[in-house]
Scaffold this motif. Structure first.
Motif, short mmCIF file in Angstrom:
data_model
loop_
_atom_site.label_atom_id
_atom_site.label_comp_id
_atom_site.label_asym_id
_atom_site.label_seq_id
_atom_site.Cartn_x
_atom_site.Cartn_y
_atom_site.Cartn_z
N ARG A 26 0.83 -1.21 0.00
CA ARG A 26 0.00 0.00 0.00
C ARG A 26 0.86 1.25 0.00
NH1 ARG A 26 -4.55 -1.72 4.44
NH2 ARG A 26 -5.73 -3.08 3.05
N THR A 27 1.93 1.25 0.81
CA THR A 27 2.83 2.41 0.87
C THR A 27 3.49 2.65 -0.47
OG1 THR A 27 3.22 1.97 3.21
CG2 THR A 27 4.82 3.38 2.09
N ARG A 28 3.95 1.57 -1.13
CA ARG A 28 4.56 1.72 -2.45
C ARG A 28 3.58 2.32 -3.46
NH1 ARG A 28 7.19 -3.22 -1.17
NH2 ARG A 28 5.48 -4.41 -2.05
N TYR A 29 2.35 1.84 -3.42
CA TYR A 29 1.34 2.35 -4.35
C TYR A 29 1.05 3.83 -4.09
CZ TYR A 29 -3.10 3.25 -6.60
OH TYR A 29 -4.11 3.81 -7.35
N ILE A 30 0.84 4.19 -2.85
CA ILE A 30 0.52 5.58 -2.50
C ILE A 30 1.68 6.51 -2.85
CG2 ILE A 30 0.07 7.15 -0.57
CD1 ILE A 30 -1.61 4.86 0.66
N ARG A 31 2.90 6.09 -2.58
CA ARG A 31 4.06 6.91 -2.93
C ARG A 31 4.16 7.10 -4.44
NH1 ARG A 31 8.79 7.27 0.78
NH2 ARG A 31 9.83 7.69 -1.19
N GLY A 32 3.96 6.02 -5.17
CA GLY A 32 3.98 6.12 -6.64
C GLY A 32 2.89 7.03 -7.15
N LEU A 33 1.71 6.93 -6.57
CA LEU A 33 0.59 7.77 -6.98
C LEU A 33 0.88 9.24 -6.67
CD1 LEU A 33 -2.28 7.74 -8.17
CD2 LEU A 33 -3.14 7.51 -5.83
N TYR A 34 1.44 9.54 -5.53
CA TYR A 34 1.75 10.92 -5.18
C TYR A 34 2.89 11.48 -6.04
CZ TYR A 34 -1.44 11.06 -1.20
OH TYR A 34 -2.54 11.07 -0.43
N THR A 92 2.81 10.52 -21.44
CA THR A 92 4.14 9.91 -21.29
C THR A 92 4.31 9.18 -19.96
OG1 THR A 92 5.02 11.98 -20.42
CG2 THR A 92 5.25 11.59 -22.79
N HIS A 93 3.51 9.54 -18.97
CA HIS A 93 3.61 8.90 -17.65
C HIS A 93 2.23 8.41 -17.23
CE1 HIS A 93 7.00 11.77 -17.74
NE2 HIS A 93 7.64 10.82 -17.06
N PRO A 94 1.93 7.15 -17.48
CA PRO A 94 0.60 6.65 -17.07
C PRO A 94 0.46 6.59 -15.55
CG PRO A 94 1.95 4.87 -17.94
CD PRO A 94 2.74 6.14 -18.11
N LYS A 95 -0.76 6.77 -15.12
CA LYS A 95 -1.05 6.71 -13.67
C LYS A 95 -0.72 5.30 -13.16
CE LYS A 95 -5.36 6.32 -11.66
NZ LYS A 95 -5.18 5.11 -11.03
N PRO A 96 -0.10 5.21 -11.97
CA PRO A 96 0.17 3.87 -11.41
C PRO A 96 -1.13 3.10 -11.22
CG PRO A 96 1.32 5.56 -10.14
CD PRO A 96 0.40 6.27 -11.11
N SER A 97 -1.10 1.85 -11.61
CA SER A 97 -2.32 1.05 -11.48
C SER A 97 -2.40 0.42 -10.09
CB SER A 97 -2.36 -0.05 -12.55
OG SER A 97 -1.26 -0.92 -12.37
N LEU A 98 -3.62 0.24 -9.66
CA LEU A 98 -3.87 -0.36 -8.34
C LEU A 98 -3.46 -1.83 -8.38
CD1 LEU A 98 -5.17 0.25 -5.55
CD2 LEU A 98 -7.29 -0.66 -6.49
N PRO A 99 -2.61 -2.30 -7.47
CA PRO A 99 -2.21 -3.72 -7.47
C PRO A 99 -3.43 -4.63 -7.28
CG PRO A 99 -0.78 -2.45 -6.03
CD PRO A 99 -1.91 -1.55 -6.44
N ASP A 100 -3.37 -5.77 -7.94
CA ASP A 100 -4.49 -6.72 -7.87
C ASP A 100 -4.79 -7.14 -6.43
OD1 ASP A 100 -4.83 -6.65 -10.60
OD2 ASP A 100 -3.54 -8.41 -10.95
#
Length: 129
Positions: free
Chosen positions: A85-93, A110-118
């Motif tokens: 969750r922390t990795r995803y939130i950091r990537g999103l921010y 050029t930079h797609p939004k990080p996708s939510l992990p399955d």
């Protein structure tokens, strides 16, 4: 007068057995044997009880170790999920920061939004309207 020749062996044995000294010696010997036998029996019972307690403590320790391992595995699973969750939130921010600093459409291309992990999708169910 008393003559030693008049006594035979049977008379001597009867006289000795009927005297209090021999009877008390026999009583002491038999009593000591009974006490030793009783003490041995009590020690055997105590050893058996102690062995049962040791076995019960071993079983309890084994159960507690298994429970501890299970709890530790659960804790590690929560920690792994938290790290994800922390990795995803950091990537999103970081993505949102880049979006705010540059022009929106060019950055998104050029930079797609990080996708939510399955593994996290079950935490965010879709709302049907």
């Amino acid at each position: 007068m008393f003559h030693l020749e008049m006594l035979d062996m049977t008379t001597i044995v009867v006289a000795l057995l009927s005297s209090g000294a021999v009877a008390s010696v026999l009583t002491v010997v038999l009593t000591r044997r009974d006490r030793l036998s009783h003490a041995y029996t009590e020690l055997t019972k105590a050893q058996s009880n102690m062995q049962e307690e040791i076995d019960a403590q071993d079983a309890k320790l084994s159960r507690l170790f298994k429970e501890n391992d299970s709890l530790r595995d659960t804790l590690h699973a929560y920690e792994d999920k938290d790290l994800e969750r922390t990795r995803y939130i950091r990537g999103l921010y970081h993505w949102m920061d880049g979006l705010c600093q540059e022009e929106g459409l060019a950055y998104v291309r050029t930079h797609p939004k990080p996708s939510l992990p399955d593994s996290m999708r079950v935490d965010f169910p879709r709302f049907n309207q």
